[in-house]
Design an enzyme around this catalytic site. Structure first.
Site, PDB file in Angstrom:
ATOM      1  N   GLY A  16       6.325   8.456   4.126  1.00  0.00           N
ATOM      2  CA  GLY A  16       6.306   9.692   3.314  1.00  0.00           C
ATOM      3  C   GLY A  16       7.305  10.187   2.826  1.00  0.00           C
ATOM      4  O   GLY A  16       7.540  11.169   2.690  1.00  0.00           O
ATOM      5  N   ASN A  18       8.325   9.965  -0.261  1.00  0.00           N
ATOM      6  CA  ASN A  18       7.767  10.376  -1.929  1.00  0.00           C
ATOM      7  C   ASN A  18       6.865  11.624  -1.294  1.00  0.00           C
ATOM      8  O   ASN A  18       7.164  12.710  -2.297  1.00  0.00           O
ATOM      9  CB  ASN A  18       6.802   9.536  -2.391  1.00  0.00           C
ATOM     10  CG  ASN A  18       7.523   8.405  -3.346  1.00  0.00           C
ATOM     11  OD1 ASN A  18       8.165   8.531  -4.258  1.00  0.00           O
ATOM     12  ND2 ASN A  18       7.665   6.918  -2.706  1.00  0.00           N
ATOM     13  N   MET A  94      -1.566   2.188   1.685  1.00  0.00           N
ATOM     14  CA  MET A  94      -1.608   0.760   1.714  1.00  0.00           C
ATOM     15  C   MET A  94      -3.136   0.090   1.780  1.00  0.00           C
ATOM     16  O   MET A  94      -3.097  -1.092   2.339  1.00  0.00           O
ATOM     17  CB  MET A  94      -0.718   0.091   2.807  1.00  0.00           C
ATOM     18  CG  MET A  94       0.595   0.645   2.848  1.00  0.00           C
ATOM     19  SD  MET A  94       1.833  -0.053   1.051  1.00  0.00           S
ATOM     20  CE  MET A  94       1.726  -1.727   1.643  1.00  0.00           C
ATOM     21  N   ASN A 111      -0.756   6.324  -8.705  1.00  0.00           N
ATOM     22  CA  ASN A 111       0.068   5.672  -7.686  1.00  0.00           C
ATOM     23  C   ASN A 111       1.314   5.094  -8.217  1.00  0.00           C
ATOM     24  O   ASN A 111       1.684   5.180  -9.428  1.00  0.00           O
ATOM     25  CB  ASN A 111      -0.693   3.942  -7.384  1.00  0.00           C
ATOM     26  CG  ASN A 111      -0.037   3.542  -6.401  1.00  0.00           C
ATOM     27  OD1 ASN A 111       0.426   4.035  -5.205  1.00  0.00           O
ATOM     28  ND2 ASN A 111       0.178   2.154  -6.675  1.00  0.00           N
ATOM     29  N   HIS A 113       4.370   2.312  -7.872  1.00  0.00           N
ATOM     30  CA  HIS A 113       4.522   1.260  -7.366  1.00  0.00           C
ATOM     31  C   HIS A 113       6.057   0.550  -7.608  1.00  0.00           C
ATOM     32  O   HIS A 113       6.653   0.857  -8.717  1.00  0.00           O
ATOM     33  CB  HIS A 113       3.578   0.082  -8.225  1.00  0.00           C
ATOM     34  CG  HIS A 113       3.864  -1.225  -7.689  1.00  0.00           C
ATOM     35  ND1 HIS A 113       3.369  -1.652  -6.534  1.00  0.00           N
ATOM     36  CD2 HIS A 113       4.571  -2.353  -8.187  1.00  0.00           C
ATOM     37  CE1 HIS A 113       3.634  -2.993  -6.300  1.00  0.00           C
ATOM     38  NE2 HIS A 113       4.237  -3.294  -7.392  1.00  0.00           N
ATOM     39  N   SER A 140       7.075   2.109 -11.209  1.00  0.00           N
ATOM     40  CA  SER A 140       6.039   2.766 -12.218  1.00  0.00           C
ATOM     41  C   SER A 140       5.060   3.577 -11.588  1.00  0.00           C
ATOM     42  O   SER A 140       4.488   3.296 -10.357  1.00  0.00           O
ATOM     43  CB  SER A 140       5.069   1.392 -12.600  1.00  0.00           C
ATOM     44  OG  SER A 140       6.088   0.121 -13.023  1.00  0.00           O
ATOM     45  N   ASP A 149      -2.631  -2.635  -8.547  1.00  0.00           N
ATOM     46  CA  ASP A 149      -1.361  -2.529  -9.293  1.00  0.00           C
ATOM     47  C   ASP A 149      -1.701  -2.815 -10.984  1.00  0.00           C
ATOM     48  O   ASP A 149      -0.661  -3.274 -11.414  1.00  0.00           O
ATOM     49  CB  ASP A 149      -0.255  -3.425  -8.601  1.00  0.00           C
ATOM     50  CG  ASP A 149       0.145  -3.071  -7.115  1.00  0.00           C
ATOM     51  OD1 ASP A 149      -0.386  -2.047  -6.911  1.00  0.00           O
ATOM     52  OD2 ASP A 149       0.442  -3.763  -6.565  1.00  0.00           O
TER      53      ASP A 149
HETATM   54  C1  GRF Z   1       7.391   3.277  -2.180  1.00  0.00           C
HETATM   55  O1  GRF Z   1       8.393   2.475  -2.207  1.00  0.00           O
HETATM   56  C2  GRF Z   1       5.953   3.157  -3.078  1.00  0.00           C
HETATM   57  O2  GRF Z   1       6.568   2.790  -4.211  1.00  0.00           O
HETATM   58  C3  GRF Z   1       5.252   2.225  -2.523  1.00  0.00           C
HETATM   59  O3  GRF Z   1       5.532   2.492  -1.020  1.00  0.00           O
HETATM   60  C4  GRF Z   1       6.631   3.050  -0.751  1.00  0.00           C
HETATM   61  C5  GRF Z   1       6.327   4.459  -0.108  1.00  0.00           C
HETATM   62  O4  GRF Z   1       7.442   4.970   0.571  1.00  0.00           O
HETATM   63  N1  GRF Z   1       4.048   2.308  -3.066  1.00  0.00           N
HETATM   64  P1  GRF Z   1       7.326   6.530   1.266  1.00  0.00           P
HETATM   65  O5  GRF Z   1       6.285   6.370   2.212  1.00  0.00           O
HETATM   66  O6  GRF Z   1       7.073   7.423   0.117  1.00  0.00           O
HETATM   67  O7  GRF Z   1       8.398   6.511   1.867  1.00  0.00           O
END
Ligand code: GRF
Length: 221
Positions: A16, A18, A94, A111, A113, A140, A149
């Site tokens: 989490g 992001n 995921m 999303n 990635h 991206s 993706d």
């Molecule tokens: C990030 O690297 C994102 O690009 C990928 O999963 C990871 C998530 O990290 N899709 P977080 O849970 O936001 O720390």
């Protein structure tokens, strides 16, 4: 027309970070959005604590409790539609989504990635970039389509690969770069600057011939 602030649902499966960055950017007044709902498909996701600390409503839709992908997604949709969000932000979510789900939220499903798509779709991107001797890696932000993706990319952040990099060190810098890129692209949505039309990304009314590029420079310690 989209009314401000933009209403977001953030879907997570894990850490989490992001999500945290998006919430922080909103709190700092730099993103005219509101996270209406966080959904995790994993009951133990650390990101749920991030949502809790920010007083954001959250739901666990555990895929293991549904007999198939469709019923799991109906569980997701029920929460998403209840919260009446403008945009669904996948942040480390995921689960592969069906064409039906993706179609339902066409143009409203994003999303991030950790690679310069179309390079290194899928998992373990950092190790794979190193194994391929890539000189650049990155992240991206893309619209989600049924191709995993594979949806149209809006913007990318490019991270130089250093000679001494191992997957963890590269992952750390790419994650920092993600934390700048995602809020920035979300800001474009808040300002109604970006849209998906017939499979093409439009920014400020013009079709993008290629994703918008940013170069990442590591913060000095
Ligand atoms: C990030 O690297 C994102 O690009 C990928 O999963 C990871 C998530 O990290 N899709 P977080 O849970 O936001 O720390």
């Amino acid at each position: 027309m989209t009314e401000l602030p933009l209403r977001l649902a953030v879907l997570i499966s894990g850490r989490g970070s992001n999500l945290q960055t998006i919430l922080d950017t909103i709190t700092q007044g730099r993103l005219a959005a509101r996270v209406m709902l966080v959904i995790s498909n994993r009951p133990g996701a650390a990101g749920l604590a991030v949502a809790r600390a920010a007083d954001v409503p959250m739901a666990v839709v555990d895929h293991r409790e549904y007999p198939d992908r469709e019923s799991f997604e109906h569980g997701l949709s029920a929460h998403i539609d209840d919260a009446a969000v403008d945009l669904i932000v996948l942040a480390g979510f995921m689960r592969v989504l069906t064409a039906e789900f993706v179609q339902r939220y066409h143009g409203r499903l994003l999303n991030i990635h950790p690679s310069l798509l179309p390079a290194f779709a899928g998992l373990d991107t950092h190790a794979r970039a190193l194994a391929a001797s890539a000189r650049e890696h990155g992240a991206s932000v893309h619209f989600v389509t049924a191709a995993v993706d594979g949806g149209p990319v809006i913007a990318q952040t490019r991270v130089p690969v250093l000679e001494e990099d191992v997957p963890d060190s590269l992952a750390r810098r790419v994650l920092e770069a993600e934390h700048r890129l995602y809020p920035l692209v979300l800001g474009w949505f808040c300002e109604a600057r970006v849209a998906l039309k017939l499979g093409t990304v439009y920014l400020d009314g013009l079709p993008l011939a290629a994703p918008v590029q940013f170069a990442y420079e590591a913060q000095r310690e």
